[in-house]
Design a protein around this motif. Structure first.
Motif, PDB file in Angstrom:
ATOM      1  N   TYR A  39      17.236   8.857   3.503  1.00 20.19           N
ATOM      2  CA  TYR A  39      15.806   8.556   3.440  1.00 20.19           C
ATOM      3  C   TYR A  39      15.048   9.375   2.393  1.00 20.19           C
ATOM      4  O   TYR A  39      13.822   9.333   2.342  1.00 20.19           O
ATOM      5  N   ALA A  40      15.745  10.072   1.525  1.00 19.78           N
ATOM      6  CA  ALA A  40      15.093  10.894   0.499  1.00 19.78           C
ATOM      7  C   ALA A  40      14.739  10.037  -0.714  1.00 19.78           C
ATOM      8  O   ALA A  40      15.353  10.134  -1.770  1.00 19.78           O
ATOM      9  N   ARG A  41      13.769   9.162  -0.552  1.00 20.50           N
ATOM     10  CA  ARG A  41      13.299   8.307  -1.649  1.00 20.50           C
ATOM     11  C   ARG A  41      11.847   7.906  -1.403  1.00 20.50           C
ATOM     12  O   ARG A  41      11.318   8.076  -0.307  1.00 20.50           O
ATOM     13  N   VAL A  42      11.227   7.366  -2.407  1.00 27.00           N
ATOM     14  CA  VAL A  42       9.812   7.004  -2.322  1.00 27.00           C
ATOM     15  C   VAL A  42       9.639   5.555  -1.889  1.00 27.00           C
ATOM     16  O   VAL A  42       8.757   5.231  -1.095  1.00 27.00           O
ATOM     17  N   GLU A  43      10.464   4.667  -2.404  1.00 29.15           N
ATOM     18  CA  GLU A  43      10.323   3.234  -2.106  1.00 29.15           C
ATOM     19  C   GLU A  43      11.217   2.856  -0.941  1.00 29.15           C
ATOM     20  O   GLU A  43      12.297   3.422  -0.794  1.00 29.15           O
ATOM     21  N   PRO A  44      10.870   1.927  -0.101  1.00 30.04           N
ATOM     22  CA  PRO A  44       9.678   1.106  -0.086  1.00 30.04           C
ATOM     23  C   PRO A  44       8.510   1.828   0.585  1.00 30.04           C
ATOM     24  O   PRO A  44       8.674   2.454   1.631  1.00 30.04           O
ATOM     25  N   ALA A  45       7.367   1.726  -0.004  1.00 30.16           N
ATOM     26  CA  ALA A  45       6.154   2.329   0.549  1.00 30.16           C
ATOM     27  C   ALA A  45       5.482   1.335   1.489  1.00 30.16           C
ATOM     28  O   ALA A  45       5.508   0.127   1.259  1.00 30.16           O
ATOM     29  N   VAL A  46       4.903   1.836   2.545  1.00 25.22           N
ATOM     30  CA  VAL A  46       4.173   1.002   3.502  1.00 25.22           C
ATOM     31  C   VAL A  46       2.735   1.512   3.525  1.00 25.22           C
ATOM     32  O   VAL A  46       2.509   2.704   3.789  1.00 25.22           O
ATOM     33  N   ILE A  47       1.809   0.635   3.230  1.00 25.35           N
ATOM     34  CA  ILE A  47       0.378   0.941   3.092  1.00 25.35           C
ATOM     35  C   ILE A  47       0.139   2.237   2.305  1.00 25.35           C
ATOM     36  O   ILE A  47      -0.684   3.069   2.660  1.00 25.35           O
ATOM     37  N   GLY A  48       0.909   2.385   1.253  1.00 22.15           N
ATOM     38  CA  GLY A  48       0.761   3.525   0.363  1.00 22.15           C
ATOM     39  C   GLY A  48       1.487   4.788   0.798  1.00 22.15           C
ATOM     40  O   GLY A  48       1.442   5.802   0.108  1.00 22.15           O
ATOM     41  N   ILE A  49       2.164   4.747   1.928  1.00 19.42           N
ATOM     42  CA  ILE A  49       2.891   5.916   2.431  1.00 19.42           C
ATOM     43  C   ILE A  49       4.342   5.815   1.983  1.00 19.42           C
ATOM     44  O   ILE A  49       5.016   4.820   2.269  1.00 19.42           O
ATOM     45  N   PRO A  50       4.852   6.818   1.271  1.00 24.72           N
ATOM     46  CA  PRO A  50       6.245   6.771   0.804  1.00 24.72           C
ATOM     47  C   PRO A  50       7.243   6.689   1.969  1.00 24.72           C
ATOM     48  O   PRO A  50       6.985   7.157   3.077  1.00 24.72           O
ATOM     49  N   PHE A  51       8.377   6.074   1.668  1.00 27.73           N
ATOM     50  CA  PHE A  51       9.426   5.878   2.666  1.00 27.73           C
ATOM     51  C   PHE A  51       9.818   7.179   3.352  1.00 27.73           C
ATOM     52  O   PHE A  51      10.020   7.211   4.566  1.00 27.73           O
ATOM     53  N   PHE A  52       9.921   8.257   2.581  1.00 35.10           N
ATOM     54  CA  PHE A  52      10.317   9.548   3.117  1.00 35.10           C
ATOM     55  C   PHE A  52       9.468   9.938   4.330  1.00 35.10           C
ATOM     56  O   PHE A  52       9.979  10.459   5.330  1.00 35.10           O
ATOM     57  N   TYR A  53       8.172   9.690   4.293  1.00 35.82           N
ATOM     58  CA  TYR A  53       7.275  10.092   5.381  1.00 35.82           C
ATOM     59  C   TYR A  53       7.258   9.089   6.529  1.00 35.82           C
ATOM     60  O   TYR A  53       7.325   9.473   7.696  1.00 35.82           O
ATOM     61  N   TRP A  54       7.136   7.787   6.206  1.00 35.54           N
ATOM     62  CA  TRP A  54       7.029   6.855   7.325  1.00 35.54           C
ATOM     63  C   TRP A  54       8.347   6.689   8.067  1.00 35.54           C
ATOM     64  O   TRP A  54       8.366   6.388   9.266  1.00 35.54           O
ATOM     65  N   TYR A  55       9.475   6.921   7.415  1.00 32.98           N
ATOM     66  CA  TYR A  55      10.775   6.875   8.088  1.00 32.98           C
ATOM     67  C   TYR A  55      10.849   7.969   9.156  1.00 32.98           C
ATOM     68  O   TYR A  55      11.273   7.720  10.289  1.00 32.98           O
ATOM     69  N   GLN A  56      10.411   9.168   8.795  1.00 35.61           N
ATOM     70  CA  GLN A  56      10.434  10.274   9.763  1.00 35.61           C
ATOM     71  C   GLN A  56       9.467  10.024  10.920  1.00 35.61           C
ATOM     72  O   GLN A  56       9.787  10.326  12.078  1.00 35.61           O
ATOM     73  N   MET A  57       8.313   9.476  10.617  1.00 33.43           N
ATOM     74  CA  MET A  57       7.350   9.180  11.682  1.00 33.43           C
ATOM     75  C   MET A  57       7.863   8.062  12.597  1.00 33.43           C
ATOM     76  O   MET A  57       7.620   8.075  13.804  1.00 33.43           O
ATOM     77  N   ALA A  58       8.569   7.101  12.019  1.00 36.75           N
ATOM     78  CA  ALA A  58       9.159   6.040  12.847  1.00 36.75           C
ATOM     79  C   ALA A  58      10.190   6.626  13.808  1.00 36.75           C
ATOM     80  O   ALA A  58      10.293   6.200  14.967  1.00 36.75           O
ATOM     81  N   TRP A  59      10.923   7.641  13.359  1.00 37.94           N
ATOM     82  CA  TRP A  59      11.912   8.263  14.227  1.00 37.94           C
ATOM     83  C   TRP A  59      11.266   9.065  15.355  1.00 37.94           C
ATOM     84  O   TRP A  59      11.886   9.260  16.409  1.00 37.94           O
ATOM     85  N   VAL A  60      10.045   9.512  15.173  1.00 40.93           N
ATOM     86  CA  VAL A  60       9.339  10.171  16.273  1.00 40.93           C
ATOM     87  C   VAL A  60       9.160   9.178  17.417  1.00 40.93           C
ATOM     88  O   VAL A  60       9.443   9.487  18.586  1.00 40.93           O
ATOM     89  N   LEU A  61       8.733   7.968  17.090  1.00 42.67           N
ATOM     90  CA  LEU A  61       8.551   6.933  18.123  1.00 42.67           C
ATOM     91  C   LEU A  61       9.897   6.464  18.692  1.00 42.67           C
ATOM     92  O   LEU A  61      10.038   6.305  19.912  1.00 42.67           O
ATOM     93  N   LEU A  62      10.873   6.263  17.804  1.00 38.13           N
ATOM     94  CA  LEU A  62      12.202   5.854  18.272  1.00 38.13           C
ATOM     95  C   LEU A  62      12.845   6.916  19.165  1.00 38.13           C
ATOM     96  O   LEU A  62      13.479   6.591  20.177  1.00 38.13           O
ATOM     97  N   SER A  63      12.672   8.169  18.807  1.00 38.25           N
ATOM     98  CA  SER A  63      13.233   9.264  19.617  1.00 38.25           C
ATOM     99  C   SER A  63      12.619   9.287  21.003  1.00 38.25           C
ATOM    100  O   SER A  63      13.310   9.530  21.999  1.00 38.25           O
ATOM    101  N   THR A  64      11.326   9.029  21.068  1.00 41.12           N
ATOM    102  CA  THR A  64      10.652   8.972  22.366  1.00 41.12           C
ATOM    103  C   THR A  64      11.233   7.853  23.223  1.00 41.12           C
ATOM    104  O   THR A  64      11.527   8.055  24.410  1.00 41.12           O
ATOM    105  N   ALA A  65      11.412   6.693  22.629  1.00 37.03           N
ATOM    106  CA  ALA A  65      11.972   5.554  23.364  1.00 37.03           C
ATOM    107  C   ALA A  65      13.416   5.831  23.798  1.00 37.03           C
ATOM    108  O   ALA A  65      13.786   5.562  24.950  1.00 37.03           O
ATOM    109  N   LEU A  66      14.219   6.382  22.907  1.00 44.79           N
ATOM    110  CA  LEU A  66      15.616   6.663  23.239  1.00 44.79           C
ATOM    111  C   LEU A  66      15.748   7.749  24.309  1.00 44.79           C
ATOM    112  O   LEU A  66      16.607   7.655  25.196  1.00 44.79           O
ATOM    113  N   THR A  67      14.899   8.756  24.251  1.00 45.84           N
ATOM    114  CA  THR A  67      14.920   9.801  25.273  1.00 45.84           C
ATOM    115  C   THR A  67      14.502   9.237  26.628  1.00 45.84           C
ATOM    116  O   THR A  67      15.059   9.606  27.662  1.00 45.84           O
ATOM    117  N   SER A  68      13.537   8.319  26.620  1.00 44.77           N
ATOM    118  CA  SER A  68      13.121   7.678  27.871  1.00 44.77           C
ATOM    119  C   SER A  68      14.252   6.848  28.468  1.00 44.77           C
ATOM    120  O   SER A  68      14.483   6.881  29.682  1.00 44.77           O
TER     121      SER A  68
END
Length: 87
Positions: A39-68
């Motif tokens: 995930y160490a890349r800029v593209e694809p960007a979502v609403i101007g947020i680079p992939f590097f950041y939104w991928y990690q934030m998506a894993w915060v939500l996924l981790s919560t679901a998987l832990t549940s």
């Protein structure tokens, strides 16, 4: 050398399908975050947020679901071992 059946209240160390699923649910976020090259890349960007950041934030939500899911499976297995019925 016959094996004695477990006594009531005694914890057994059997590998069950639900325990394997629990382990996968808990290990997946660690593997995803430690494999930085994936995930160490800029593209694809979502609403101007680079992939590097939104991928990690998506894993915060996924981790919560998987832990549940893992918690629910462990709780259900404990209830069955104590003689109750699964939900």
């Amino acid at each position: 050398m016959s094996e004695q059946p477990p006594r009531s209240g005694e914890i057994t160390s059997a590998i069950t399908p639900s325990r394997v699923i629990v382990a996968l649910c808990l290990i997946a976020p660690f593997v995803a975050m430690l494999w930085v090259g994936s995930y160490a890349r800029v593209e694809p960007a979502v609403i101007g947020i680079p992939f590097f950041y939104w991928y990690q934030m998506a894993w915060v939500l996924l981790s919560t679901a998987l832990t549940s899911v893992a918690y629910i499976l462990v709780r259900r297995e404990r209830r069955v071992r104590k003689g109750g019925t699964p939900e």
